[in-house]
Design an enzyme around this catalytic site. Structure first.
Site, PDB file in Angstrom:
ATOM      1  N   CYS A 114       0.907  -1.200   0.069  1.00 26.09           N
ATOM      2  CA  CYS A 114       0.032   0.055   0.125  1.00 26.09           C
ATOM      3  C   CYS A 114       0.751   1.340   0.100  1.00 26.09           C
ATOM      4  O   CYS A 114       1.419   1.567  -0.979  1.00 26.09           O
ATOM      5  CB  CYS A 114      -0.878   0.147   1.212  1.00 26.09           C
ATOM      6  SG  CYS A 114      -2.368   0.927   1.077  1.00 26.09           S
ATOM      7  N   HIS A 138      -3.666  -5.763   0.818  1.00 25.56           N
ATOM      8  CA  HIS A 138      -2.935  -5.948   1.926  1.00 25.56           C
ATOM      9  C   HIS A 138      -2.968  -7.399   2.653  1.00 25.56           C
ATOM     10  O   HIS A 138      -3.912  -7.847   3.020  1.00 25.56           O
ATOM     11  CB  HIS A 138      -3.343  -5.158   3.258  1.00 25.56           C
ATOM     12  CG  HIS A 138      -3.447  -3.840   3.494  1.00 25.56           C
ATOM     13  ND1 HIS A 138      -2.510  -3.106   3.915  1.00 25.56           N
ATOM     14  CD2 HIS A 138      -4.100  -2.816   2.613  1.00 25.56           C
ATOM     15  CE1 HIS A 138      -2.440  -1.854   3.774  1.00 25.56           C
ATOM     16  NE2 HIS A 138      -3.408  -1.356   3.058  1.00 25.56           N
ATOM     17  N   GLU A 165      -1.521  -8.895   4.914  1.00 24.28           N
ATOM     18  CA  GLU A 165      -1.351  -8.818   6.335  1.00 24.28           C
ATOM     19  C   GLU A 165      -2.844  -8.979   7.022  1.00 24.28           C
ATOM     20  O   GLU A 165      -2.816  -9.243   8.191  1.00 24.28           O
ATOM     21  CB  GLU A 165      -0.381  -8.103   6.971  1.00 24.28           C
ATOM     22  CG  GLU A 165      -1.110  -6.557   7.130  1.00 24.28           C
ATOM     23  CD  GLU A 165      -1.021  -5.603   5.854  1.00 24.28           C
ATOM     24  OE1 GLU A 165      -0.787  -6.111   4.726  1.00 24.28           O
ATOM     25  OE2 GLU A 165      -1.371  -4.637   5.852  1.00 24.28           O
TER      26      GLU A 165
END
Lengths: 732, 229
Positions: B86, B203, B205
Site C-alpha cells: 500500500c 494488504h 497481512e
C-alpha cells in the site's frame, strides 16, 4: 467607543444573556475586559456548561460494578477484566458539519479521538451516527459526500478503523444535519489519566499543533440555532490535520508509559481556556499562563484570539517537577511543538500574561460554580392515537413492498459510506460493518468488544419516553445479537432549542425513557454529549438521542453473525409479535404516513429474550442471529439472505396478526435465529418462558413467504445495494 | 530469518504486518524508525501501509526522500528482498525501485474492501507460496492505487513476467468490472527487474488470520521462512 468597551451589543454577540452578564459583574467585582468576557462566554456556553441539560442528565444511572469512571471526565471508563479497561465516548459535530461538511466531520473525529487517548487509551475503533435531510433537499448530496469523505479522510490517516455506525435521511434534518462520532479505546486499568491538576508550582505544558486563528467562538456558534446566515459562520469551523493527530497519539502514549504526567486534558471546544480552566478547577488550584510562550501559527495574535482559538491537535499537561526534559525529548522525536507555558498556583485565579501585561485575571471556582444551571420549563409531548394493525392497509404486493423497503434510503445498504472508511486497519476487526454490531478483538487475546450506535428518532418524536427506552434497548439488543454482554453506553443527545418548552419536553421524556431502560438492562451511561439548538428558523430536528453501546465477548470465536449459514436449518422467531405498525417504516415508505404510536418496549421481556439468545450463542446452539428492528421480520430475513446467499421459506404460524402486520410490524425485543434443531430450541425457550416459534427453514436461492412469489437474491441485492450509489451519482 | 519493518511518522499498518510476520517466522521483526542511525542486517525489509509524513504531497513522495530510504535502496540493489504494501508500494515507485506511479483511484474515493487477485507469477520470494493463476482474496484500503506506467514500461513488465497480481473476479477473470481503482492492466502488484522488490496495493497481512475472515495472505509470509535466511 473604545474597542474594549463592553456594551450590551458586545455581551449579546458573545451569546450571553443580560442576567448572565450581571452574574459576571458580581463575580469579577468590576467590568470584565474583552478577553475575560470571551472566556466567560465560552465557559458558560451551552456546549461547555450543559446549563440546560445538567439537571436531567443527573437522573441517568451511571454506576455498575464494572464502571471505573462515569460521566464528568473526558470519556467513560469500564473494566473488562485482566487488568484492561475500555474508554469510550460519543460526541457531536453537528453545527460545523452543516457549515463545512468535510472539515466539520473530520475535526469531529479528531476531537473524540483526543477525548479518549487523553485518558491513556489507544483508540481501537471509531463509529459514527449520521442524520441527513431528505434526499430531495438540494444540499443533502453535498453534505453526505463531504461528511463521509471527512470522516474517512481523518480516521483512515490516523489509522483507527471506522467499524460501524448508522445513517438516516429525513426532512426533519434539512436545516441541521447530525454528525455524531464515537471512539472506543483500550487502556491499562491501572493507568488511567485524569484532568485533575495537582502540585503548586508544577509546569503546565502545551504540546501538539501551533495555535492559529481558526475556530474562534466555535463553542458559542454550536450553542445557537441557525438562521439564514449559517454560511457566514464558516470561519468558526476548524481545520483538521490527522497526521499531527497520529503523531500526538503516539507521543502521548509514549509519555504515558512513564510516570511523568500529573494531569492531561485535550484542547477541544474553547481550546486553551477550557482545558486550563478544567484542570485547575478540578484540582482546586490557580493557574498562571504566559501567552507569549504559546506556539503560534501566525503573528500578532491577541490574548483573546489565543484563548478562544479551537485549533486542533493540541493537548495541555501538568508534569511532575523536573520531568520536562524527558517529556520534551519524546515530543521532539515526534516533531511536535512542546512548550512550558505556565505553572499551577495557589491563588485560585486564572492569570494571563501577554507582552508584559496582565491581560486577564479571573477567579476560577466562582466562574465554574456560578456557571448557570437552568430548570427550563417543559411540556410533555402529547400522546398520539394508537394505530391498530387492522386499520393499516395491506400492500398490493408483499414482495413488492419488501423490495421498496429494502431499497429505501433508511434501510438500503450503506456500503457506499463504509467502503470509504478503512474498517480493517489494526487487524483486529472480527465483524465488519453491515452486521448488528461491529466486533473488534482486544489485541493479542481471545476477548473482543462489540460496539453499536442506535436511535430511532421517529419513535422519539412520537413519544419521547418510549423512544428513549427503545434507543437504549436496541443498542443492548444489537450487542446481544453478536453474542456480547452489554456493559455500558455513551449518549449523544441531539435536540432543538431548549428554551422552547415542547423541545425541553422531548429532552426530558427521552432521558426518562433512557434511564428506565438503563436500569432494567443493567446498562449504565458512562459518558455523553449534549447538542442543543439544532434548529433553523424555528424548525427543530426530530429528537435524536444517539446511543453508543459497548459489550464484551469472552471469546471472539463464539461471535454470532446474521448471515444464513446452511440450507435446511430451522428459522426461529424469538419474542412476541403483535404486528405493531404505528411509526413503522412500512407506514412511512409504503403508505406515506408517519402517524401512530411507536412500538412499546417491555423491558422485562427485552431482558429475558436477550439473555436467552446470548446464552444460546455462547453455547454454540445457533448458527445465525439477527435482531428485528426497522422494517420488521421480513426485512430482517432479507438481510440474513443477502448476507449469506442462502434463501428461506416462511409461513405465519396460527394466531398471528394480519400477514402484512406480522411481516412488517416493528414489535420490540425480537430476534431471528437459525439452528439445526428447531424443536430443541423451542423447548429451551418454553423452559425459559421466552416466546419462540419456528416460522420456516433456510432453503433454495430465493426468499419466499408461503403463498407469495419468491424473491431472488439478484432482485433483492439490486434494490438493497442500488439506491445510495445511484443517489450519490446524481440520480434518485 | 530476520525481518525489519521501516516505520515512518504516519505509518499505521506497521503493527499489522509485524503481527503477521511474527506469526509466520516465529519471531518479532525489528522496527526501524525513519531517523534511526544504522540499519540492521536482515533478510527482508518491509515498508508498511499508512500515510507517511501525512501524504499531503503525492503519496509516498516525502518518505521516498527520507534518510532511511537511502539505505533501503542500497540493500535492495544488493539483492535484499523488499516488500512494500500500500503506502509502501507508493514509496517504492517514488524512489524508482519500482517503475510507474500510483495515481488517485479512478472513482476518486478511498476504497476499503476485499478484492480477488490473480497470482500472475509464482517466481519470486513473495509469490512462491502461491500457484500461478491461483485466485486469492486480500483487502484493499487506499485512495491512490491506480497504477500507471508508460507503454514501454508496461510491455517490459509483461514481457519479463514482473506483474505479480491483477484484480480479478472470484473465478480469476480479469475484467474492467473487477478493476477496483482503474489500474492499467488491472495491475495490483509488480516486481523489480531482479525480482527482489515487490510492491502491491492490497494488504496480505489483513487476511492472514482465520478470525479476521480469511487466511489467503498468510502463504506470502509463510513462504519467506522457506526461502529467506
Amino acid at each position: 467607543m473604545s474597542a474594549n468597551e463592553i456594551t450590551p451589543e458586545v455581551v449579546a454577540a458573545h451569546g450571553l444573556s443580560a442576567d448572565e452578564y450581571r452574574r459576571i459583574l458580581k463575580i469579577m467585582g468590576r467590568a470584565p475586559n474583552r478577553t475575560e468576557l470571551g472566556i466567560f462566554s465560552v465557559m458558560w456556553s451551552e456546549h461547555c456548561s450543559y446549563k440546560s441539560s445538567k439537571r436531567w442528565l443527573k437522573t441517568l444511572p451511571t454506576e455498575a460494578p464494572w464502571v471505573i469512571q462515569g460521566p464528568g471526565e473526558n470519556a467513560g471508563v469500564i473494566d473488562i477484566g485482566d487488568g484492561q479497561a475500555v474508554i469510550f465516548k460519543m460526541e457531536s459535530h453537528n453545527h460545523p458539519s452543516f457549515i463545512e461538511p468535510y472539515q466539520g466531520a473530520a475535526t469531529g473525529v479528531g476531537g473524540i479521538l483526543r477525548d479518549v487517548f487523553t485518558m491513556g487509551a489507544r483508540p481501537i475503533a471509531n463509529l459514527n451516527a449520521l442524520r441527513f435531510g431528505a434526499p430531495g433537499n438540494p444540499r443533502t448530496r453535498h453534505l453526505v459526500a463531504g461528511v463521509v469523505a471527512g470522516i474517512g479522510g481523518y480516521g483512515n490517516c490516523v489509522g483507527v478503523p471506522t467499524v460501524g455506525g448508522e445513517c438516516n435521511f429525513h426532512a426533519g434534518y434539512d436545516g441541521n444535519i447530525l454528525v455524531n462520532a464515537m471512539t472506543v479505546g483500550l487502556a491499562d486499568a491501572k493507568r488511567i489519566f485524569y484532568a485533575k491538576a495537582a502540585g503548586v508550582g508544577n509546569s503546565i505544558v502545551y504540546v501538539g499543533s501551533k495555535t492559529g486563528r481558526d475556530g474562534i467562538h466555535g463553542a458559542t456558534m454550536a450553542s445557537a440555532e441557525f438562521r439564514d446566515d449559517s454560511e457566514e459562520k464558516r470561519p468558526t469551523v476548524q481545520v483538521g490535520d490527522p497526521f499531527t493527530e497520529k503523531l500526538l497519539i503516539e507521543a502521548c502514549l509514549e509519555l504515558m508509559a512513564t510516570d511523568a504526567i500529573v494531569a492531561i486534558q485535550d484542547m477541544g471546544a474553547a481550546g486553551l481556556t477550557s482545558s486550563s480552566f478544567e484542570m485547575a478547577s478540578k484540582g482546586g488550584l490557580g493557574v498562571e499562563l504566559d501567552l507569549d510562550a504559546v506556539p503560534q501559527r501566525e503573528q500578532g495574535m491577541t490574548a483573546y484570539e489565543m484563548m478562544l482559538s479551537e485549533s486542533q491537535e493540541r493537548m495541555l499537561m501538568v508534569l511532575k517537577p523536573g520531568r520536562e526534559d524527558e517529556a520534551r525529548r519524546i515530543f521532539e522525536k515526534w516533531e511536535l511543538d512542546f512548550a512550558v507555558i505556565g505553572k499551577l498556583t495557589d491563588t485560585g485565579h486564572m492569570v494571563l500574561r501577554h507582552r508584559g501585561d496582565i491581560v486577564a485575571d479571573l477567579p476560577i471556582d466562582p466562574l465554574a460554580q456560578a456557571s448557570p444551571e437552568y430548570d427550563r420549563p417543559w411540556t410533555p409531548t402529547p400522546k398520539r392515537a394508537h394505530l391498530a394493525p387492522a386499520d393499516v392497509p395491506a400492500p398490493n404486493d408483499i414482495p413488492g413492498a419488501l423490495i421498496a423497503l429494502i431499497g429505501s434510503p433508511d434501510l438500503c445498504s450503506k456500503r457506499w459510506i463504509w467502503e470509504q472508511y478503512d474498517h480493517m486497519v489494526m487487524a483486529d476487526t472480527a465483524q465488519r460493518p453491515g452486521g448488528d454490531a461491529a466486533v473488534v478483538r482486544v489485541h493479542g487475546g481471545r476477548k473482543a468488544l462489540a460496539m453499536t450506535s442506535d436511535s430511532t428518532p421517529r419513535y422519539c418524536l412520537a413519544d419521547p419516553v418510549e423512544g428513549g427506552k427503545q434507543a437504549v434497548a436496541e443498542a443492548w439488543r444489537n450487542l446481544t445479537a453478536v453474542g456480547a454482554r452489554p456493559l455500558a453506553l455513551t449518549d449523544n443527545m441531539n435536540f432543538g432549542n431548549p428554551e422552547r418548552p415542547e423541545i425541553m419536553g422531548q429532552f426530558v421524556g427521552c432521558i426518562r425513557g433512557m434511564a428506565e431502560a438503563c436500569r432494567a438492562l443493567d446498562f449504565p451511561v458512562v459518558s455523553g454529549n449534549v447538542s442543543l439548538y439544532n434548529e433553523t428558523n424555528g424548525r427543530a430536528i426530530p429528537p435524536t438521542p444517539a446511543i453508543g453501546g459497548v459489550g464484551l465477548l469472552a471469546d471472539v470465536g463464539r461471535m454470532a453473525t446474521l448471515a444464513f449459514k446452511a440450507p435446511g436449518e430451522a428459522i426461529v422467531l424469538v419474542g412476541e409479535t403483535l404486528g405493531h405498525l404505528g411509526c413503522s417504516l412500512y407506514l412511512r415508505e409504503i403508505l406515506g404516513r408517519e402517524d401512530g404510536q411507536p412500538p412499546p418496549v417491555d423491558l422485562q421481556a427485552e431482558r429475558r429474550n436477550g439473555d436467552f439468545v446470548r446464552d444460546l450463542i455462547g453455547r454454540g446452539h445457533v448458527s445465525a442471529v439477527h435482531d428485528l428492528a426497522d422494517g420488521g421480520l421480513l426485512v430482517a430475513l432479507a438481510e440474513m439472505f443477502l448476507a449469506g446467499g442462502i434463501g428461506a421459506e416462511i409461513a405465519p404460524p396460527e394466531g398471528t396478526p394480519p400477514l402484512h402486520a406480522w411481516l412488517f410490524g416493528e414489535d420490540q425485543g425480537r430476534y431471528l435465529l437459525t439452528t439445526r434443531d428447531g424443536d430443541a430450541l423451542a423447548a429451551a425457550a418454553r423452559t425459559a418462558l421466552v416466546p419462540a416459534r419456528i416460522i420456516g427453514r433456510t432453503r433454495g436461492d430465493g426468499l419466499t413467504v408461503r403463498g407469495e412469489r419468491s424473491i431472488s437474491l439478484v432482485e433483492l441485492r439490486a434494490a438493497h445495494e442500488g439506491w445510495l450509489p445511484r443517489y450519490m451519482a446524481g440520480g434518485a | 530469518m530476520h525481518a525489519a519493518v521501516v516505520v515512518f511518522p504516519g505509518s499505521n499498518c506497521d503493527r499489522d504486518v509485524e503481527v503477521a510476520l511474527a506469526r509466520s517466522i516465529g519471531r518479532a521483526p525489528l522496527r526501524v524508525w525513519h531517523r534511526d542511525p544504522g540499519f540492521p542486517k536482515v533478510d527482508l525489509i518491509v515498508l508498511p501501509g499508512g500515510f507517511s509524513y501525512g501524504d499531503y504531497l503525492r503519496s509516498g513522495a516525502m518518505a521516498a526522500r527520507s534518510p532511511v530510504m537511502g539505505e533501503v535502496i542500497r540493500r535492495a540493489n544488493q539483492g535484499v528482498p523488499v516488500l512494500g504494501i500500500c503506502n509502501g508500494f507508493q514509496v517504492l515507485t517514488e524512489t524508482g525501485l519500482l517503475p510507474g506511479a500510483l495515481m488517485r483511484n479512478a472513482g476518486l474515493k478511498f476504497i476499503c474492501r476485499d478484492v480477488h487477485l490473480k497470482v500472475e507469477t509464482a517466481a519470486s520470494a513473495f509469490t512462491g507460496g502461491y500457484a500461478k493463476s491461483q485466485v486469492v482474496r486480500f483487502p484493499v484500503a487506499h485512495h491512490d492505487g491506480n497504477y500507471f506506467a508508460d507503454a514501454g514500461t508496461l510491455k517490459r513488465l509483461e514481457d519479463e513476467d514482473r506483474v505479480a497480481f491483477r484484480y480479478c473476479d472470484p473465478q480469476g477473470r480479469v475484467t474492467a468490472e473487477t478493476n477496483v481503482n482503474g489500474s492499467l492492466g488491472n495491475i495490483a502488484g509488480i516486481l523489480s527487474e531482479k525480482r527482489n522488490v515487490l510492491g502491491l496495493m492490497p494488504h496480505p497481512e489483513r487476511l492472514a488470520d482465520p478470525e479476521l475472515g480469511g487466511t489467503d495472505g498468510r502463504a506470502m509470509f509463510d513462504h519467506f521462512v522457506r526461502v529467506l535466511h
